[in-house]
Design a protein around this motif. Structure first.
Motif, PDB file in Angstrom:
ATOM      1  N   SER A   1       0.795  -1.218   0.000  1.00 26.50           N
ATOM      2  CA  SER A   1       0.000   0.000   0.000  1.00 26.50           C
ATOM      3  C   SER A   1       0.832   1.276   0.000  1.00 26.50           C
ATOM      4  O   SER A   1       0.384   2.266  -0.566  1.00 26.50           O
ATOM      5  N   PRO A   2       2.039   1.304   0.584  1.00 22.52           N
ATOM      6  CA  PRO A   2       2.817   2.542   0.449  1.00 22.52           C
ATOM      7  C   PRO A   2       3.097   2.881  -1.024  1.00 22.52           C
ATOM      8  O   PRO A   2       2.958   4.037  -1.427  1.00 22.52           O
ATOM      9  N   LEU A   3       3.454   1.877  -1.808  1.00 19.80           N
ATOM     10  CA  LEU A   3       3.709   2.121  -3.235  1.00 19.80           C
ATOM     11  C   LEU A   3       2.424   2.501  -3.966  1.00 19.80           C
ATOM     12  O   LEU A   3       2.434   3.366  -4.836  1.00 19.80           O
ATOM     13  N   TRP A   4       1.335   1.858  -3.612  1.00 20.97           N
ATOM     14  CA  TRP A   4       0.037   2.106  -4.241  1.00 20.97           C
ATOM     15  C   TRP A   4      -0.354   3.576  -4.080  1.00 20.97           C
ATOM     16  O   TRP A   4      -0.642   4.267  -5.047  1.00 20.97           O
ATOM     17  N   HIS A   5      -0.361   4.048  -2.852  1.00 21.83           N
ATOM     18  CA  HIS A   5      -0.821   5.415  -2.588  1.00 21.83           C
ATOM     19  C   HIS A   5       0.172   6.463  -3.081  1.00 21.83           C
ATOM     20  O   HIS A   5      -0.232   7.513  -3.578  1.00 21.83           O
ATOM     21  N   ALA A   6       1.464   6.181  -2.970  1.00 26.30           N
ATOM     22  CA  ALA A   6       2.452   7.128  -3.499  1.00 26.30           C
ATOM     23  C   ALA A   6       2.336   7.230  -5.012  1.00 26.30           C
ATOM     24  O   ALA A   6       2.486   8.318  -5.588  1.00 26.30           O
ATOM     25  N   LEU A   8      -0.506   6.692  -6.774  1.00 28.87           N
ATOM     26  CA  LEU A   8      -1.735   7.438  -7.044  1.00 28.87           C
ATOM     27  C   LEU A   8      -1.543   8.940  -6.838  1.00 28.87           C
ATOM     28  O   LEU A   8      -2.112   9.754  -7.562  1.00 28.87           O
ATOM     29  N   ALA A   9      -0.723   9.304  -5.849  1.00 27.65           N
ATOM     30  CA  ALA A   9      -0.480  10.717  -5.547  1.00 27.65           C
ATOM     31  C   ALA A   9       0.614  11.313  -6.430  1.00 27.65           C
ATOM     32  O   ALA A   9       0.915  12.495  -6.324  1.00 27.65           O
ATOM     33  N   ASP A  10       1.204  10.497  -7.307  1.00 27.11           N
ATOM     34  CA  ASP A  10       2.316  10.910  -8.155  1.00 27.11           C
ATOM     35  C   ASP A  10       3.473  11.424  -7.295  1.00 27.11           C
ATOM     36  O   ASP A  10       4.093  12.443  -7.600  1.00 27.11           O
ATOM     37  N   ARG A  11       3.753  10.713  -6.211  1.00 29.33           N
ATOM     38  CA  ARG A  11       4.804  11.102  -5.270  1.00 29.33           C
ATOM     39  C   ARG A  11       5.747   9.935  -4.933  1.00 29.33           C
ATOM     40  O   ARG A  11       6.314   9.885  -3.845  1.00 29.33           O
ATOM     41  N   LEU A  12       5.921   9.023  -5.883  1.00 29.84           N
ATOM     42  CA  LEU A  12       6.848   7.927  -5.637  1.00 29.84           C
ATOM     43  C   LEU A  12       8.261   8.434  -5.377  1.00 29.84           C
ATOM     44  O   LEU A  12       9.008   7.842  -4.608  1.00 29.84           O
ATOM     45  N   ASP A  13       8.608   9.554  -6.019  1.00 24.17           N
ATOM     46  CA  ASP A  13       9.940  10.117  -5.819  1.00 24.17           C
ATOM     47  C   ASP A  13      10.145  10.532  -4.365  1.00 24.17           C
ATOM     48  O   ASP A  13      11.221  10.323  -3.790  1.00 24.17           O
ATOM     49  N   VAL A  14       9.119  11.089  -3.745  1.00 27.65           N
ATOM     50  CA  VAL A  14       9.227  11.513  -2.350  1.00 27.65           C
ATOM     51  C   VAL A  14       9.359  10.288  -1.448  1.00 27.65           C
ATOM     52  O   VAL A  14      10.198  10.265  -0.538  1.00 27.65           O
ATOM     53  N   LEU A  15       8.553   9.262  -1.707  1.00 28.64           N
ATOM     54  CA  LEU A  15       8.663   8.035  -0.924  1.00 28.64           C
ATOM     55  C   LEU A  15      10.068   7.455  -1.066  1.00 28.64           C
ATOM     56  O   LEU A  15      10.688   7.047  -0.079  1.00 28.64           O
ATOM     57  N   GLY A  16      10.583   7.432  -2.282  1.00 30.34           N
ATOM     58  CA  GLY A  16      11.935   6.932  -2.504  1.00 30.34           C
ATOM     59  C   GLY A  16      12.977   7.744  -1.765  1.00 30.34           C
ATOM     60  O   GLY A  16      13.920   7.190  -1.190  1.00 30.34           O
ATOM     61  N   LEU A 144      -0.966  11.481   0.357  1.00 31.16           N
ATOM     62  CA  LEU A 144      -1.298  10.052   0.423  1.00 31.16           C
ATOM     63  C   LEU A 144      -2.718   9.851   0.954  1.00 31.16           C
ATOM     64  O   LEU A 144      -3.469   9.019   0.430  1.00 31.16           O
ATOM     65  N   ILE A 145      -3.083  10.640   1.953  1.00 30.91           N
ATOM     66  CA  ILE A 145      -4.444  10.547   2.508  1.00 30.91           C
ATOM     67  C   ILE A 145      -5.468  10.899   1.435  1.00 30.91           C
ATOM     68  O   ILE A 145      -6.537  10.282   1.351  1.00 30.91           O
ATOM     69  N   SER A 146      -5.137  11.864   0.581  1.00 30.96           N
ATOM     70  CA  SER A 146      -6.076  12.273  -0.474  1.00 30.96           C
ATOM     71  C   SER A 146      -6.351  11.161  -1.478  1.00 30.96           C
ATOM     72  O   SER A 146      -7.344  11.210  -2.203  1.00 30.96           O
ATOM     73  N   THR A 147      -5.490  10.135  -1.520  1.00 31.74           N
ATOM     74  CA  THR A 147      -5.702   9.005  -2.429  1.00 31.74           C
ATOM     75  C   THR A 147      -6.471   7.871  -1.761  1.00 31.74           C
ATOM     76  O   THR A 147      -6.691   6.835  -2.375  1.00 31.74           O
ATOM     77  N   GLY A 148      -6.818   8.066  -0.490  1.00 29.30           N
ATOM     78  CA  GLY A 148      -7.564   7.041   0.225  1.00 29.30           C
ATOM     79  C   GLY A 148      -6.752   6.276   1.254  1.00 29.30           C
ATOM     80  O   GLY A 148      -7.264   5.344   1.866  1.00 29.30           O
ATOM     81  N   ALA A 149      -5.481   6.642   1.436  1.00 27.95           N
ATOM     82  CA  ALA A 149      -4.683   5.970   2.460  1.00 27.95           C
ATOM     83  C   ALA A 149      -5.318   6.205   3.824  1.00 27.95           C
ATOM     84  O   ALA A 149      -5.739   7.320   4.128  1.00 27.95           O
ATOM     85  N   ARG A 150      -5.375   5.146   4.613  1.00 34.51           N
ATOM     86  CA  ARG A 150      -5.958   5.249   5.952  1.00 34.51           C
ATOM     87  C   ARG A 150      -4.836   5.203   6.978  1.00 34.51           C
ATOM     88  O   ARG A 150      -4.141   4.195   7.097  1.00 34.51           O
ATOM     89  N   TYR A 151      -4.689   6.306   7.673  1.00 34.77           N
ATOM     90  CA  TYR A 151      -3.645   6.446   8.674  1.00 34.77           C
ATOM     91  C   TYR A 151      -4.270   6.837  10.004  1.00 34.77           C
ATOM     92  O   TYR A 151      -5.414   7.290  10.048  1.00 34.77           O
TER      93      TYR A 151
END
Length: 169
Positions: A1-6, A8-16, A144-151
């Motif tokens: 799910s971290p990869l999924w939501h990142a 969707l948010a077009d923020r994989l670079d930030v996660l990386g 990430l929350i805006s893509t539906g991530a539940r935190y």
């Protein structure tokens, strides 16, 4: 799910960027081919430049993954938690820490002695290492929350949550 939501948010670079560890102790970022295939089946594009994709196909990895599918109650017809089970199986065999956001899967992993954290921990570690500022981390978590991530925190709540849990100063 971290990869999924990142993704969707077009923020994989930030996660990386967050998932690099420290200069003296860099992290090895691994995901399983099962997870990558799940993302691709759902038409999500992922930048693999910072990820090592592994196949869970050695006997010890297969047996560990089978054990994790049973522990997580995976129903192959539904597809739920299959990716998480492969991550846990690989992590167990290779002495790694699993990063899983699905709360139920993370709880099963923790109850069974596997080192496991969620993506908020990764972000908090990046803050502590000085790779991202608190405001930038908060914005990333909000995306990430805006893509539906539940935190365990809502929009704008990452900093307070991380401070309350003593993950950041």
């Amino acid at each position: 799910s971290p990869l999924w939501h990142a993704s969707l948010a077009d923020r994989l670079d930030v996660l990386g960027d967050c998932a690099t560890g420290t200069q003296t102790s860099p992290w090895r970022n691994v995901t399983t081919a099962t997870v990558v295939n799940e993302l691709k089946r759902n038409a999500l594009q992922i930048d693999l430049s910072w990820l090592e994709v592994v196949h869970v196909d050695e006997l010890d990895e297969l047996l560990a993954t089978l054990k994790w599918t049973e522990r997580m109650g995976v129903d192959p017809s539904l597809g739920a938690n299959i990716g998480e089970a492969t991550v846990c199986g690989w992590a167990e065999v290779h002495g790694a820490t699993a990063i899983i956001d699905d709360g139920d899967a993370r709880d099963v992993a923790a109850r069974n002695g596997l080192p496991v954290h969620g993506s908020l921990w990764v972000v908090a570690e990046a803050v502590r290492a000085g790779r991202i500022t608190l405001p930038a981390a908060s914005g990333f978590v909000d995306a990430l929350i805006s893509t539906g991530a539940r935190y365990p925190c809502g929009v704008g709540g990452f900093v307070a949550w991380a401070q309350k849990n003593r993950l950041v100063p």
